[in-house]
Scaffold this motif. Structure first.
Motif, PDB file in Angstrom:
ATOM      1  N   PHE A 110      -7.708  -9.130  12.130  1.00  0.00           N
ATOM      2  CA  PHE A 110      -8.890  -9.955  12.393  1.00  0.00           C
ATOM      3  C   PHE A 110      -9.977  -9.792  11.335  1.00  0.00           C
ATOM      4  O   PHE A 110     -10.570 -10.772  10.890  1.00  0.00           O
ATOM      5  CB  PHE A 110      -9.437  -9.601  13.775  1.00  0.00           C
ATOM      6  N   SER A 111     -10.246  -8.584  10.929  1.00  0.00           N
ATOM      7  CA  SER A 111     -11.374  -8.333  10.032  1.00  0.00           C
ATOM      8  C   SER A 111     -11.192  -8.976   8.666  1.00  0.00           C
ATOM      9  O   SER A 111     -12.166  -9.151   7.927  1.00  0.00           O
ATOM     10  CB  SER A 111     -11.613  -6.834   9.881  1.00  0.00           C
ATOM     11  N   PHE A 112      -9.985  -9.349   8.330  1.00  0.00           N
ATOM     12  CA  PHE A 112      -9.716  -9.953   7.026  1.00  0.00           C
ATOM     13  C   PHE A 112      -9.774 -11.484   7.051  1.00  0.00           C
ATOM     14  O   PHE A 112      -9.655 -12.126   6.012  1.00  0.00           O
ATOM     15  CB  PHE A 112      -8.350  -9.515   6.502  1.00  0.00           C
ATOM     16  N   TYR A 113      -9.963 -12.034   8.221  1.00  0.00           N
ATOM     17  CA  TYR A 113      -9.955 -13.484   8.372  1.00  0.00           C
ATOM     18  C   TYR A 113     -11.359 -14.067   8.388  1.00  0.00           C
ATOM     19  O   TYR A 113     -12.269 -13.509   9.012  1.00  0.00           O
ATOM     20  CB  TYR A 113      -9.243 -13.893   9.663  1.00  0.00           C
ATOM     21  N   ASP A 114     -11.508 -15.193   7.721  1.00  0.00           N
ATOM     22  CA  ASP A 114     -12.674 -16.024   7.941  1.00  0.00           C
ATOM     23  C   ASP A 114     -12.452 -16.765   9.262  1.00  0.00           C
ATOM     24  O   ASP A 114     -11.338 -17.195   9.560  1.00  0.00           O
ATOM     25  CB  ASP A 114     -12.855 -17.042   6.815  1.00  0.00           C
ATOM     26  N   MET A 115     -13.530 -16.899  10.026  1.00  0.00           N
ATOM     27  CA  MET A 115     -13.423 -17.505  11.350  1.00  0.00           C
ATOM     28  C   MET A 115     -14.380 -18.682  11.463  1.00  0.00           C
ATOM     29  O   MET A 115     -15.391 -18.761  10.740  1.00  0.00           O
ATOM     30  CB  MET A 115     -13.759 -16.476  12.426  1.00  0.00           C
ATOM     31  N   GLU A 131     -14.983 -31.650  14.493  1.00  0.00           N
ATOM     32  CA  GLU A 131     -15.984 -31.341  13.494  1.00  0.00           C
ATOM     33  C   GLU A 131     -16.257 -29.848  13.445  1.00  0.00           C
ATOM     34  O   GLU A 131     -16.157 -29.146  14.457  1.00  0.00           O
ATOM     35  CB  GLU A 131     -17.287 -32.104  13.776  1.00  0.00           C
ATOM     36  N   LEU A 132     -16.647 -29.399  12.250  1.00  0.00           N
ATOM     37  CA  LEU A 132     -16.973 -27.997  12.056  1.00  0.00           C
ATOM     38  C   LEU A 132     -18.354 -27.709  12.632  1.00  0.00           C
ATOM     39  O   LEU A 132     -19.305 -28.437  12.356  1.00  0.00           O
ATOM     40  CB  LEU A 132     -16.941 -27.666  10.570  1.00  0.00           C
ATOM     41  N   VAL A 133     -18.446 -26.635  13.407  1.00  0.00           N
ATOM     42  CA  VAL A 133     -19.719 -26.245  14.014  1.00  0.00           C
ATOM     43  C   VAL A 133     -20.353 -25.090  13.248  1.00  0.00           C
ATOM     44  O   VAL A 133     -21.527 -25.149  12.879  1.00  0.00           O
ATOM     45  CB  VAL A 133     -19.509 -25.849  15.491  1.00  0.00           C
ATOM     46  N   ALA A 134     -19.568 -24.041  13.034  1.00  0.00           N
ATOM     47  CA  ALA A 134     -20.110 -22.854  12.378  1.00  0.00           C
ATOM     48  C   ALA A 134     -18.970 -22.035  11.807  1.00  0.00           C
ATOM     49  O   ALA A 134     -17.853 -22.084  12.335  1.00  0.00           O
ATOM     50  CB  ALA A 134     -20.922 -22.018  13.359  1.00  0.00           C
ATOM     51  N   THR A 135     -19.283 -21.305  10.745  1.00  0.00           N
ATOM     52  CA  THR A 135     -18.299 -20.432  10.134  1.00  0.00           C
ATOM     53  C   THR A 135     -18.874 -19.042   9.915  1.00  0.00           C
ATOM     54  O   THR A 135     -20.095 -18.881   9.746  1.00  0.00           O
ATOM     55  CB  THR A 135     -17.819 -20.974   8.776  1.00  0.00           C
ATOM     56  N   ILE A 136     -17.999 -18.063   9.925  1.00  0.00           N
ATOM     57  CA  ILE A 136     -18.378 -16.696   9.562  1.00  0.00           C
ATOM     58  C   ILE A 136     -17.248 -16.113   8.745  1.00  0.00           C
ATOM     59  O   ILE A 136     -16.089 -16.128   9.163  1.00  0.00           O
ATOM     60  CB  ILE A 136     -18.705 -15.848  10.813  1.00  0.00           C
ATOM     61  N   ILE A 164      -8.699 -18.325   9.490  1.00  0.00           N
ATOM     62  CA  ILE A 164      -8.086 -18.752   8.247  1.00  0.00           C
ATOM     63  C   ILE A 164      -8.061 -17.602   7.256  1.00  0.00           C
ATOM     64  O   ILE A 164      -9.030 -16.860   7.105  1.00  0.00           O
ATOM     65  CB  ILE A 164      -8.823 -19.979   7.667  1.00  0.00           C
ATOM     66  N   SER A 165      -6.913 -17.454   6.602  1.00  0.00           N
ATOM     67  CA  SER A 165      -6.791 -16.511   5.498  1.00  0.00           C
ATOM     68  C   SER A 165      -6.375 -17.310   4.268  1.00  0.00           C
ATOM     69  O   SER A 165      -6.410 -18.540   4.285  1.00  0.00           O
ATOM     70  CB  SER A 165      -5.762 -15.433   5.830  1.00  0.00           C
ATOM     71  N   TYR A 185      -2.692 -18.446   5.897  1.00  0.00           N
ATOM     72  CA  TYR A 185      -2.465 -18.918   7.258  1.00  0.00           C
ATOM     73  C   TYR A 185      -3.721 -19.534   7.874  1.00  0.00           C
ATOM     74  O   TYR A 185      -4.845 -19.157   7.557  1.00  0.00           O
ATOM     75  CB  TYR A 185      -2.011 -17.754   8.149  1.00  0.00           C
ATOM     76  N   VAL A 186      -3.475 -20.471   8.786  1.00  0.00           N
ATOM     77  CA  VAL A 186      -4.527 -21.073   9.592  1.00  0.00           C
ATOM     78  C   VAL A 186      -4.050 -21.084  11.044  1.00  0.00           C
ATOM     79  O   VAL A 186      -2.939 -21.526  11.327  1.00  0.00           O
ATOM     80  CB  VAL A 186      -4.842 -22.519   9.155  1.00  0.00           C
ATOM     81  N   TYR A 187      -4.898 -20.602  11.927  1.00  0.00           N
ATOM     82  CA  TYR A 187      -4.547 -20.549  13.342  1.00  0.00           C
ATOM     83  C   TYR A 187      -5.649 -21.207  14.175  1.00  0.00           C
ATOM     84  O   TYR A 187      -6.830 -21.159  13.800  1.00  0.00           O
ATOM     85  CB  TYR A 187      -4.364 -19.107  13.802  1.00  0.00           C
ATOM     86  N   TRP A 188      -5.228 -21.775  15.298  1.00  0.00           N
ATOM     87  CA  TRP A 188      -6.152 -22.438  16.216  1.00  0.00           C
ATOM     88  C   TRP A 188      -5.974 -21.901  17.628  1.00  0.00           C
ATOM     89  O   TRP A 188      -4.857 -21.563  18.038  1.00  0.00           O
ATOM     90  CB  TRP A 188      -5.894 -23.952  16.245  1.00  0.00           C
ATOM     91  N   GLY A 189      -7.067 -21.874  18.349  1.00  0.00           N
ATOM     92  CA  GLY A 189      -6.995 -21.602  19.775  1.00  0.00           C
ATOM     93  C   GLY A 189      -6.743 -22.882  20.550  1.00  0.00           C
ATOM     94  O   GLY A 189      -6.635 -23.973  19.973  1.00  0.00           O
TER      95      GLY A 189
END
Length: 115
Positions: free
Chosen positions: A29-34, A46-51, A98-99, A102-106
């Motif tokens: 988890f810590s290596f992924y942008d979320m 639409e994109l709401v927020a990124t971290i 996202i790394s 890889y890209v994952y969705w809930g």
């Protein structure tokens, strides 16, 4: 197996607050942008927020000053604190990881804001 599980969606009155969470498993988890995305009926996602992995944040203009994204790497969880909610915030909210590869969705969580 990678899983992103969103929780916290609810029906709330305009002006109210909600906190969404996204619990991740099966990834470092810590290596992924979320990110949080949302999709309202009949509209595009639409994109709401990124971290980012290093905690840099960015917000859509429509939510700046009202929403806050943050993460707890010890809990493998990302959050979206939503305040001053408006009816136009009504949507299914999705968690995204996202790394470089890889890209994952809930599966999404429904937020409904009544006027």
């Amino acid at each position: 197996q990678v899983r992103l599980v969103e929780r916290g969606g609810d029906l709330v009155q305009a002006g109210g607050s909600l906190r969404l969470s996204c619990a991740a498993s099966g990834i470092s988890f810590s290596f992924y942008d979320m990110a949080w995305y949302r999709q309202a009926p009949g509209k595009q996602r639409e994109l709401v927020a990124t971290i980012t992995a290093d905690d840099s944040t960015n917000y859509a203009d429509s939510v700046k000053g009202r929403f806050s994204i943050f993460r707890d790497n010890a809990k493998n969880t990302m959050y979206l604190q939503m305040t001053s909610l408006k009816p136009e915030d009504t949507a299914v909210y999705y968690c995204n990881a996202i790394s470089h590869i890889y890209v994952y969705w809930g599966q999404g969580t429904q937020v409904t804001v009544s006027s």
